[in-house]
Design a protein around this motif. Structure first.
Motif, short mmCIF file in Angstrom:
data_model
loop_
_atom_site.label_atom_id
_atom_site.label_comp_id
_atom_site.label_asym_id
_atom_site.label_seq_id
_atom_site.Cartn_x
_atom_site.Cartn_y
_atom_site.Cartn_z
N THR A 24 0.84 -1.21 0.00
CA THR A 24 0.00 0.00 0.00
C THR A 24 0.87 1.25 0.00
O THR A 24 0.62 2.19 -0.75
N ALA A 25 1.89 1.23 0.85
CA ALA A 25 2.79 2.40 0.94
C ALA A 25 3.48 2.63 -0.41
O ALA A 25 3.58 3.78 -0.88
N ARG A 26 3.90 1.54 -1.06
CA ARG A 26 4.57 1.67 -2.37
C ARG A 26 3.60 2.20 -3.42
O ARG A 26 3.90 3.13 -4.14
N GLU A 27 2.41 1.58 -3.47
CA GLU A 27 1.44 1.97 -4.49
C GLU A 27 0.96 3.42 -4.31
O GLU A 27 0.86 4.17 -5.28
N PHE A 28 0.68 3.78 -3.05
CA PHE A 28 0.19 5.14 -2.80
C PHE A 28 1.28 6.17 -3.14
O PHE A 28 1.01 7.21 -3.74
N THR A 29 2.51 5.83 -2.76
CA THR A 29 3.63 6.75 -3.07
C THR A 29 3.75 6.94 -4.58
O THR A 29 3.92 8.06 -5.07
N GLU A 30 3.64 5.85 -5.32
CA GLU A 30 3.75 5.95 -6.79
C GLU A 30 2.60 6.75 -7.37
O GLU A 30 2.79 7.55 -8.30
N LYS A 31 1.42 6.54 -6.82
CA LYS A 31 0.25 7.28 -7.32
C LYS A 31 0.44 8.79 -7.10
O LYS A 31 0.20 9.60 -8.00
N ILE A 32 0.93 9.14 -5.91
CA ILE A 32 1.12 10.57 -5.60
C ILE A 32 2.27 11.13 -6.45
O ILE A 32 2.21 12.28 -6.90
N ARG A 33 3.28 10.28 -6.69
CA ARG A 33 4.39 10.74 -7.54
C ARG A 33 3.86 11.11 -8.94
O ARG A 33 4.26 12.10 -9.52
N GLU A 34 2.93 10.29 -9.42
CA GLU A 34 2.32 10.58 -10.74
C GLU A 34 1.49 11.86 -10.71
O GLU A 34 1.47 12.62 -11.67
N LEU A 35 0.78 12.08 -9.58
CA LEU A 35 -0.06 13.28 -9.47
C LEU A 35 0.77 14.55 -9.34
O LEU A 35 0.30 15.65 -9.61
N GLY A 36 2.02 14.38 -8.87
CA GLY A 36 2.90 15.54 -8.70
C GLY A 36 2.73 16.19 -7.35
O GLY A 36 1.91 15.75 -6.53
N PRO A 37 3.50 17.25 -7.09
CA PRO A 37 3.45 17.88 -5.77
C PRO A 37 2.09 18.50 -5.47
O PRO A 37 1.37 18.90 -6.39
N ASN A 38 1.80 18.56 -4.20
CA ASN A 38 0.60 19.24 -3.73
C ASN A 38 0.67 20.70 -4.18
O ASN A 38 1.62 21.40 -3.84
N PRO A 39 -0.31 21.18 -4.94
CA PRO A 39 -0.24 22.58 -5.42
C PRO A 39 -0.19 23.60 -4.29
O PRO A 39 0.34 24.69 -4.45
N ILE A 40 -0.69 23.23 -3.13
CA ILE A 40 -0.65 24.14 -1.96
C ILE A 40 0.80 24.33 -1.54
O ILE A 40 1.25 25.44 -1.26
N ARG A 41 1.54 23.20 -1.51
CA ARG A 41 2.95 23.28 -1.09
C ARG A 41 3.72 24.18 -2.05
O ARG A 41 4.51 25.02 -1.63
N SER A 42 3.46 24.00 -3.34
CA SER A 42 4.15 24.83 -4.33
C SER A 42 3.81 26.30 -4.09
O SER A 42 4.69 27.16 -4.17
N ALA A 43 2.53 26.57 -3.78
CA ALA A 43 2.10 27.96 -3.56
C ALA A 43 2.77 28.53 -2.31
O ALA A 43 3.23 29.68 -2.31
N ILE A 44 2.87 27.69 -1.24
CA ILE A 44 3.52 28.16 0.00
C ILE A 44 4.98 28.47 -0.27
O ILE A 44 5.51 29.51 0.15
#
Lengths: 148, 222
Positions: free
Chosen positions: A119-139
């Motif tokens: 689960t940790a591997r799959e979720f990490t890969e999924k988020i990697r595909e989605l890219g960074p949280n746009p909020i973090r980029s904005a901050i």
């Protein structure tokens, strides 16, 4: 050289299942990505919508809540309540135009060390595909501007 | 309690987007109990708004406050020290709370973040149903404790109508027929005969037909 995006993931893990499963993964020497930061909770029913929202607001790229299998909750229905709250948060995120796939509810038992790691591997890969949280980029962008 | 539901985020965002400093005010009474506008919902809405505006590259300042009772001027007064630091107020209370703030702070725009829905009771966790319409002339004493004004779709005083089928209302198979409930309750009380008594036409002047209502208790009024 291109920077590889390493997502920061917050996992709210129930003491009676997912947290123990993480321990089991360790005992079995099954590795999982260090991107996942575990927060142990006495039951996923303790995880409120605001905890998930604050994690995202502060810049987490993904959040998942890992609770017991249906019918196995130590407190009877905490995992089901958590699942409902996750659904509510996902709906709220959709309303503000935020990708709700960054939040998930996952069920497992204490003996599922392999599933925890997977689960940790799959979720990490999924988020990697989605890219960074746009909020973090904005901050970060705001901090850069403030620093001149 | 007075029940409410949060407005769609799109509508709330449209209201507050011209402003940079928002005072987001919840209420500790009814809207807390129905999980629409208490401290938790204030925090959640604040977080969602922050995230939305950050994503747009805009920073807004949101101060969160939850008053004991927003429909009471003495509690609304607690906001006085925070008003200078706010461009607008976003209220999560019922319409009574929103109006109390608007009346006290006339120079500040006040926006509702919830739709006030009805006076209701909790059926079970997370489910609330309408129980009272505040008609001003309660008939519960003769209808077995079940209100035909709030719970009969036609507000019939002498029901049921022909739309009652197997205890359900014709408007929706999930809605109980109030007059079936009244009959069942009267039967349980051994008061079946009462169903034959004709309830006379109601004087609606005590309801909204008489215009906005007011209660003045001379022994209490200052």
């Amino acid at each position: 050289m291109t920077d590889i995006f390493e997502p920061e993931i917050v996992a709210f893990c129930c003491h009676y299942c997912a947290y123990t499963a993480a321990d089991m993964a360790g005992s079995k020497r099954i590795s999982y990505p260090p991107n996942v930061k575990i927060i142990r909770v006495p039951c996923t029913g303790k995880v409120d919508a605001i905890h998930i929202m604050k994690a995202l607001e502060k810049g987490a790229d993904g959040v998942y809540v890992a609770g017991c299998l249906e019918g196995d909750c130590h407190f009877k229905t905490g995992n089901l309540r958590a699942a409902q709250r996750v659904r509510r948060v996902k709906a709220l995120l959709e309303e503000i135009g935020f990708d709700s796939r960054r939040v998930e509810m996952i069920l497992m038992s204490a003996g599922m060390g392999e599933r925890f790691a997977q689960t940790a591997r799959e979720f990490t890969e999924k988020i990697r595909e989605l890219g960074p949280n746009p909020i973090r980029s904005a901050i970060q962008e705001q901090a850069r501007r403030a620093a001149g | 309690m007075i029940t409410a539901v949060r407005k769609p985020m799109e509508e709330i965002i449209a209201c507050v987007s011209p402003y940079d400093r928002i005072l987001l005010v919840g209420c500790n009474e009814c809207v807390s109990v129905c999980s629409a506008g208490g401290r938790k919902e204030v925090a959640l809405l604040s977080s969602a708004l922050q995230m939305h505006f950050l994503k747009q590259g805009k920073t807004i300042e949101i101060r969160e406050m939850t008053l004991e009772r927003q429909c009471d001027p003495e509690y609304v007064e607690e906001l006085v020290n925070y008003m200078d630091g706010a461009d607008a107020v976003l209220s999560m209370a019922c319409g009574c709370g929103v109006q109390t703030i608007a009346a006290r702070f006339r120079e500040k725009p006040v926006f509702p973040a919830v739709n006030t829905t009805f006076m209701g009771a909790s059926e079970r966790q997370g489910v609330w149903s309408e129980r009272c319409q505040g008609c001003g002339d309660c008939v519960l004493g003769i209808t077995g404790g079940i209100c035909p004004i709030a719970r009969c779709s036609k507000r019939l005083l002498n029901g049921p109508c022909g739309g009652s089928t197997k205890g359900k209302c014709e408007i929706d198979a999930n809605v109980d027929c109030a007059w079936q409930l009244i009959w069942d309750r009267l039967k349980a009380l051994g008061l079946e005969k009462r169903i034959e008594d004709v309830i006379e036409a109601k004087d609606w002047r005590t309801s909204r037909d008489g215009g906005p209502r007011k209660i003045v208790r001379e022994d209490l009024a200052s």
